[in-house]
Write an enzyme that holds these catalytic residues in place. Structure first.
Site, short mmCIF file in Angstrom:
data_model
loop_
_atom_site.label_atom_id
_atom_site.label_comp_id
_atom_site.label_asym_id
_atom_site.label_seq_id
_atom_site.Cartn_x
_atom_site.Cartn_y
_atom_site.Cartn_z
N TYR A 45 2.64 5.02 17.51
CA TYR A 45 1.98 4.04 16.63
C TYR A 45 0.71 4.65 16.03
CZ TYR A 45 0.37 -0.33 14.71
OH TYR A 45 -0.03 -1.30 13.83
N PHE B 109 1.65 1.82 -17.10
CA PHE B 109 2.87 1.83 -16.31
C PHE B 109 3.00 0.45 -15.68
CE2 PHE B 109 5.58 2.36 -12.60
CZ PHE B 109 6.71 2.77 -13.27
N THR B 110 4.24 -0.01 -15.54
CA THR B 110 4.50 -1.41 -15.15
C THR B 110 3.71 -1.86 -13.91
OG1 THR B 110 6.44 -0.60 -13.96
CG2 THR B 110 6.80 -1.46 -16.19
N ASP C 243 -2.99 9.11 -11.58
CA ASP C 243 -1.66 8.79 -11.08
C ASP C 243 -0.90 10.11 -11.05
OD1 ASP C 243 0.97 8.13 -10.65
OD2 ASP C 243 0.94 6.32 -11.89
N LYS D 103 8.90 10.72 -5.93
CA LYS D 103 9.22 11.58 -7.09
C LYS D 103 9.00 13.04 -6.72
CE LYS D 103 8.56 7.40 -9.15
NZ LYS D 103 8.21 6.18 -8.41
N ARG E 251 13.36 0.51 -21.09
CA ARG E 251 11.92 0.73 -21.13
C ARG E 251 11.45 0.31 -22.52
NH1 ARG E 251 9.94 1.73 -15.83
NH2 ARG E 251 10.50 -0.42 -16.14
N PHE F 159 11.57 -7.14 -15.75
CA PHE F 159 12.72 -6.24 -15.97
C PHE F 159 13.55 -6.02 -14.72
CE2 PHE F 159 10.70 -2.64 -13.86
CZ PHE F 159 9.36 -2.98 -13.96
N1 F0G Z 1 3.26 5.47 -11.06
C1 F0G Z 1 4.26 6.00 -11.77
C2 F0G Z 1 3.96 6.94 -12.90
C3 F0G Z 1 5.59 5.67 -11.47
O1 F0G Z 1 6.57 6.18 -12.19
C4 F0G Z 1 5.84 4.76 -10.39
C5 F0G Z 1 7.20 4.36 -10.08
C6 F0G Z 1 4.76 4.25 -9.68
C7 F0G Z 1 3.48 4.63 -10.05
C8 F0G Z 1 4.94 3.26 -8.56
O2 F0G Z 1 5.45 3.91 -7.44
O3 F0G Z 1 7.74 2.92 -7.11
O4 F0G Z 1 6.61 4.23 -5.30
O5 F0G Z 1 5.81 1.98 -5.89
N2 F0G Z 1 8.16 4.57 -10.83
C9 F0G Z 1 9.55 4.29 -10.61
C10 F0G Z 1 10.34 4.66 -11.84
C11 F0G Z 1 9.84 2.93 -10.11
O6 F0G Z 1 11.55 4.41 -11.84
O7 F0G Z 1 9.78 5.22 -12.77
P1 F0G Z 1 6.46 3.21 -6.40
#
Ligand code: F0G
Length: 462
Positions: free
Chosen positions: A77, A129-130, A220, A263, A387, A454
């Site tokens: 833990y 970014f979303t 990021d 990634k 997108r 989305f």
């Molecule tokens: N920042 C970037 C540039 C991303 O592409 C993503 C996730 C995140 C932050 C968030 O990270 O998913 O680990 O919580 N991108 C995925 C995509 C979902 O399909 O581009 P996460």
């Protein structure tokens, strides 16, 4: 040395040890599956997908070195050995002394937004970014896009479309005051712009600007090695530097960074926040126990942290990152042979088809990109992602649809998963849909969730 007389190809720097069967279905089957999924590729069953280009997030093939590390998971833990090894590698490769693991990237975005933002603030960034923007908005900030204009034009071939426009930053500081800008949010490469990098020169300019105005600069760094690769290839003075050296230099200009390890690090789950700032670190370390778990595991198993630590070592290998970027480039070169419009230059992680141009007879309110992703799936079982206007969501103040200039379908490449023949199959399917594009009709909402619509929205054909 002998004179080169023939073109010499590159190949994947690995051989395949384990395989996972995939299923080819009929067009009728896929038509039914698409309808059941509300014409949303996020709601489709993975089993019904033939070649899955939805995302490169967590969909990577780990190496035998990473898998071997999984067996060395220390599932204590508190104080797991794997945590300390991962921390060492974050220091070594990202150059950040402080580190907090999280279960994925958005958990780190959540924490940094809560820590740095006060309600009424403004956060400038190189395109949204979303999840990043949503966490900034939920913390009370207004996001301001300060990316260069070229990034919003799909056919513009600027080599660094991820760059920040200093004049836009200057204007924002004049309008709202530096004290209401807690940090500049800089991503590289920029996902929503088509996987486009920033240049080191631009980063240094932004760094100087931020220093002058006492504004923090956060990174990021989710796909930072792709950005480093583009700098090596395109920017003067970097050709002879290693990916590790370029990554370290990039990170040196930031106060801190967050990473979705799903990634670059070639794992299936994981993320982290890292910083030079002890105070921010202490707050994050305290906050992580509320939302994720103790600060030495942050919602992850020990084995996951070991795979991440080893993934960092592999992600900076030149052969590895070259294969990654060149595979996407190969796909682009093939698509270009059919004159299919997609975002230029070819990005680091994906091809972004220009749905506005391909389905020019469908108005943006009828979701051309969502429609195109559906048609490609029905044609061949290849799954991509919208997108465009659906991903962009509604303005939290007016409730109106935000209408992005870019209306794209992303075909994203998981790392080390698909071969050149898979890409050829995808290209032929897109070409077939492109040939028959005039017959395609748009979509309308039948269900629209409040946040990040989305992911879960449902549609029907108009
Ligand atoms: N920042 C970037 C540039 C991303 O592409 C993503 C996730 C995140 C932050 C968030 O990270 O998913 O680990 O919580 N991108 C995925 C995509 C979902 O399909 O581009 P996460």
């Amino acid at each position: 040395m002998a004179k080169k007389v023939v073109k010499r190809s590159w190949a994947e720097p690995f051989k395949i040890k384990v395989v996972e069967p995939i299923k080819m279905t009929t067009r009728e089957y896929r038509e039914k599956a698409a309808k059941e999924a509300g014409y949303n590729t996020f709601l489709m069953k993975s089993e019904d997908v033939y070649i899955d280009l939805l995302t490169d997030s967590g969909t990577n093939a780990m190496s035998d070195y990473q898998w071997a590390g999984m067996m060395l998971g220390d599932e204590a833990y508190a104080g797991s050995r794997n945590f300390y090894y991962l921390w060492d590698n974050v220091k070594k490769y990202y150059g950040m002394p402080y580190f907090v693991p999280t279960h994925q990237g958005r958990a780190a975005e959540h924490m940094i937004s809560k820590i740095l933002i006060k309600p009424g603030d403004y956060v400038p960034g190189n395109m949204y970014f979303t999840t990043t923007r949503l966490h900034q908005e939920l913390a009370g900030a207004t996001f301001v896009d300060v990316i260069i204009d070229e990034a919003h034009e799909s056919s513009n071939e600027h080599p660094f479309k991820g760059n920040i426009d200093l004049k836009k930053l200057e204007k924002l500081v004049k309008e709202v005051g530096a004290k209401n800008i807690p940090y500049i949010s800089m991503a590289g490469p920029v996902n929503m712009a088509g996987g486009q990098p920033f240049s080191m020169k631009n980063l240094i300019d932004v760094y100087e600007f931020a220093k002058k105005h006492k504004i923090k600069l956060w990174f990021d760094a989710t796909r930072a090695t792709e950005n480093a690769f583009f700098i090596k290839e395109r920017e003067k003075g970097y050709a002879d530097k290693t990916i590790a050296q370029i990554l370290k230099e990039m990170c040196s200009y930031f106060d801190g960074l967050w990473v979705s390890a799903k990634k670059d690090l070639m794992v299936n789950i994981g993320g982290f926040l890292a910083t030079k700032n002890k105070k921010v670190y202490e707050e994050a370390r305290n906050m992580v126990v509320i939302y994720e778990g103790l600060h030495t595991y942050g919602g992850l198993a020990g084995r996951d942290m070991e795979a991440m630590a080893r993934g960092i070592e592999e992600m900076v290998e030149y052969e590895n990152i070259r294969m990654r970027v060149k595979q996407v480039e190969y796909a682009g070169i093939q698509l270009a042979k059919y004159k299919i419009p997609f975002v230029q230059p070819i990005g680091g992680h994906a091809i972004f088809l220009d749905a506005k141009k391909i389905l020019s007879h469908i108005p943006q309110e009828q979701f051309p990109a969502q429609t195109l992703a559906t048609e490609i799936f029905i044609d061949s079982g290849v799954r991509g992602m919208e997108r465009g206007i659906v991903s962009s969501g509604r303005d939290p103040k007016t409730g109106e649809n935000r209408k992005p200039k870019l209306e794209l379908v992303r075909l994203t490449f998981p790392r080390r998963v698909y071969t050149q023949s898979h890409i050829d199959v995808m290209v032929e399917s897109v070409a077939e849909v492109y040939e028959n594009r005039k017959k395609v009709k748009g979509l309308k909402f039948i269900y629209e969730p409040k946040y990040l619509r989305f992911f879960q929205a449902k549609f029907d054909r108009v």
